[in-house]
Design a protein around this motif. Structure first.
Motif, mmCIF file in Angstrom:
data_model
loop_
_atom_site.group_PDB
_atom_site.id
_atom_site.type_symbol
_atom_site.label_atom_id
_atom_site.label_comp_id
_atom_site.label_asym_id
_atom_site.label_seq_id
_atom_site.Cartn_x
_atom_site.Cartn_y
_atom_site.Cartn_z
ATOM 1 N N SER A 71 -5.062 6.119 -10.961
ATOM 2 C CA SER A 71 -5.900 6.068 -9.767
ATOM 3 C C SER A 71 -6.734 5.010 -9.492
ATOM 4 O O SER A 71 -7.067 4.437 -8.147
ATOM 5 C CB SER A 71 -6.418 7.359 -9.517
ATOM 6 O OG SER A 71 -7.475 7.494 -10.530
ATOM 7 N N ASP A 83 -6.380 13.788 -5.191
ATOM 8 C CA ASP A 83 -5.429 12.533 -5.213
ATOM 9 C C ASP A 83 -4.297 12.776 -3.954
ATOM 10 O O ASP A 83 -4.186 11.730 -3.244
ATOM 11 C CB ASP A 83 -4.638 12.397 -6.380
ATOM 12 C CG ASP A 83 -5.265 11.941 -7.609
ATOM 13 O OD1 ASP A 83 -6.319 11.426 -7.406
ATOM 14 O OD2 ASP A 83 -4.878 11.840 -8.646
ATOM 15 N N LEU A 130 -9.784 8.242 -3.323
ATOM 16 C CA LEU A 130 -8.537 8.296 -4.459
ATOM 17 C C LEU A 130 -8.962 7.786 -5.697
ATOM 18 O O LEU A 130 -8.449 8.478 -6.620
ATOM 19 C CB LEU A 130 -7.340 7.563 -3.816
ATOM 20 C CG LEU A 130 -6.177 7.289 -4.722
ATOM 21 C CD1 LEU A 130 -5.288 8.766 -4.701
ATOM 22 C CD2 LEU A 130 -5.214 6.293 -4.200
ATOM 23 N N MET A 131 -9.821 6.977 -5.692
ATOM 24 C CA MET A 131 -10.232 6.282 -7.098
ATOM 25 C C MET A 131 -11.109 7.175 -7.989
ATOM 26 O O MET A 131 -11.086 7.089 -8.955
ATOM 27 C CB MET A 131 -10.923 5.060 -6.780
ATOM 28 C CG MET A 131 -10.237 3.973 -6.364
ATOM 29 S SD MET A 131 -11.139 2.387 -5.874
ATOM 30 C CE MET A 131 -11.931 2.074 -7.463
ATOM 31 N N VAL A 173 0.837 4.190 -3.125
ATOM 32 C CA VAL A 173 0.280 5.490 -2.875
ATOM 33 C C VAL A 173 1.395 6.446 -3.635
ATOM 34 O O VAL A 173 1.209 7.663 -3.735
ATOM 35 C CB VAL A 173 -0.063 6.048 -1.569
ATOM 36 C CG1 VAL A 173 -1.564 5.082 -1.281
ATOM 37 C CG2 VAL A 173 0.994 5.823 -0.659
ATOM 38 N N ALA A 223 -4.039 10.071 -0.520
ATOM 39 C CA ALA A 223 -2.822 9.442 -0.606
ATOM 40 C C ALA A 223 -1.935 9.786 0.907
ATOM 41 O O ALA A 223 -1.329 8.897 1.301
ATOM 42 C CB ALA A 223 -2.012 9.861 -1.763
ATOM 43 N N CYS A 248 -10.350 6.012 2.286
ATOM 44 C CA CYS A 248 -9.478 7.012 1.686
ATOM 45 C C CYS A 248 -9.000 6.424 0.181
ATOM 46 O O CYS A 248 -8.993 7.366 -0.851
ATOM 47 C CB CYS A 248 -8.113 7.212 2.406
ATOM 48 S SG CYS A 248 -8.417 8.243 3.949
ATOM 49 N N ALA A 249 -8.779 5.224 0.167
ATOM 50 C CA ALA A 249 -8.660 4.461 -1.329
ATOM 51 C C ALA A 249 -9.642 4.941 -2.366
ATOM 52 O O ALA A 249 -9.493 5.001 -3.486
ATOM 53 C CB ALA A 249 -8.037 3.128 -1.041
ATOM 54 N N CYS A 299 0.766 -1.123 0.048
ATOM 55 C CA CYS A 299 -0.019 -0.091 -0.200
ATOM 56 C C CYS A 299 0.838 1.287 0.154
ATOM 57 O O CYS A 299 0.542 2.190 -0.444
ATOM 58 C CB CYS A 299 -0.761 0.120 1.134
ATOM 59 S SG CYS A 299 -2.316 -1.199 0.918
ATOM 60 N N GLY A 351 -5.806 2.550 -6.574
ATOM 61 C CA GLY A 351 -6.931 2.597 -5.280
ATOM 62 C C GLY A 351 -7.650 1.455 -5.143
ATOM 63 O O GLY A 351 -7.807 0.887 -4.069
#
Length: 210
Positions: A61, A152, A142-143, A48, A156, A138-139, A44, A65
């Motif tokens: 992303s 982003d 991010l996507m 990031v 991240a 959070c991921a 992970c 993500g």
């Protein structure tokens, strides 16, 4: 997949991975093989890296993500991550991957001056599950394909702090991840309320023109 423990610093582990990237680049399946038993959280951290550094990987992303989400689900459920073929075959050139790893190493070496085992009440196994849920959240952010500055960068850094805090058993770093996740959630809420043009105008007023 469970939380890994390591006697080496995280930056040294990533340096070792960097030295093993083949000349024809690496896809995600091969990358996981290189990481081996170092574990999902180290993966992970590397995933990031593109969003913390000025290294462009177009369209990254979504697969990165998604991979972070699935790795954390696997850690939560203590199973092997079921990662789609599209993500597993996503290939990155050697030069780009080495740039990412070296850039992440610079960030980690800076942070590791302050990182140490402490406040372990937030790094205990039952808290790890909460940390994984925050990383999944959070991921997911991010996507999202939003053409807005910082969408982003903020999630991240949330993932970076949560992951590094979990790997190094540093409760202060985990709390920094919680705070960054809160800032990230507020920022995305403002985008939802003000719209993309509104948030760009607000950032412009604050002197942020990205």
């Amino acid at each position: 997949m469970s939380k890994e423990s390591t006697t080496e610093s995280t930056s040294k582990i990533i340096s070792g991975v960097s030295e093993q990237i083949p000349e024809d680049g690496v896809n995600f399946r091969e990358f996981l093989d290189l990481i081996g038993e170092q574990g999902g959280l180290i993966s992970c951290l590397i995933l990031v890296a593109p969003f913390l550094l000025p290294v462009s990987i177009p369209g990254s992303s979504l697969p990165f993500g998604l991979a972070i989400i699935l790795i954390n689900i696997a850690i939560l459920t203590k199973t092997h991550p079921l990662i789609p073929k599209m993500v597993m075959e996503y290939r990155i050139s050697q030069s780009t991957m080495v740039s990412l790893l070296n850039g992440m190493n610079r960030i980690l070496k800076g942070l590791e001056k302050f990182v140490k085992p402490r406040l372990n009440i937030v790094t205990r196994p039952y808290m790890d599950q909460i940390n994984n849920v925050f990383m999944i959240f959070c991921a997911f952010l991010l996507m999202l394909p939003l053409p807005v500055p910082l969408t982003d960068f903020l999630p991240a850094y949330s993932i970076l702090f949560l992951t590094l805090g979990s790997v190094e058993n540093d409760g202060y770093m985990v709390i920094a991840g919680y705070l960054m996740a809160l800032v990230t959630a507020i920022y995305f809420l403002l985008i939802a309320l003000l719209g993309i043009s509104g948030i760009k105008a607000l950032l412009s007023i604050l002197g942020i023109n990205l």
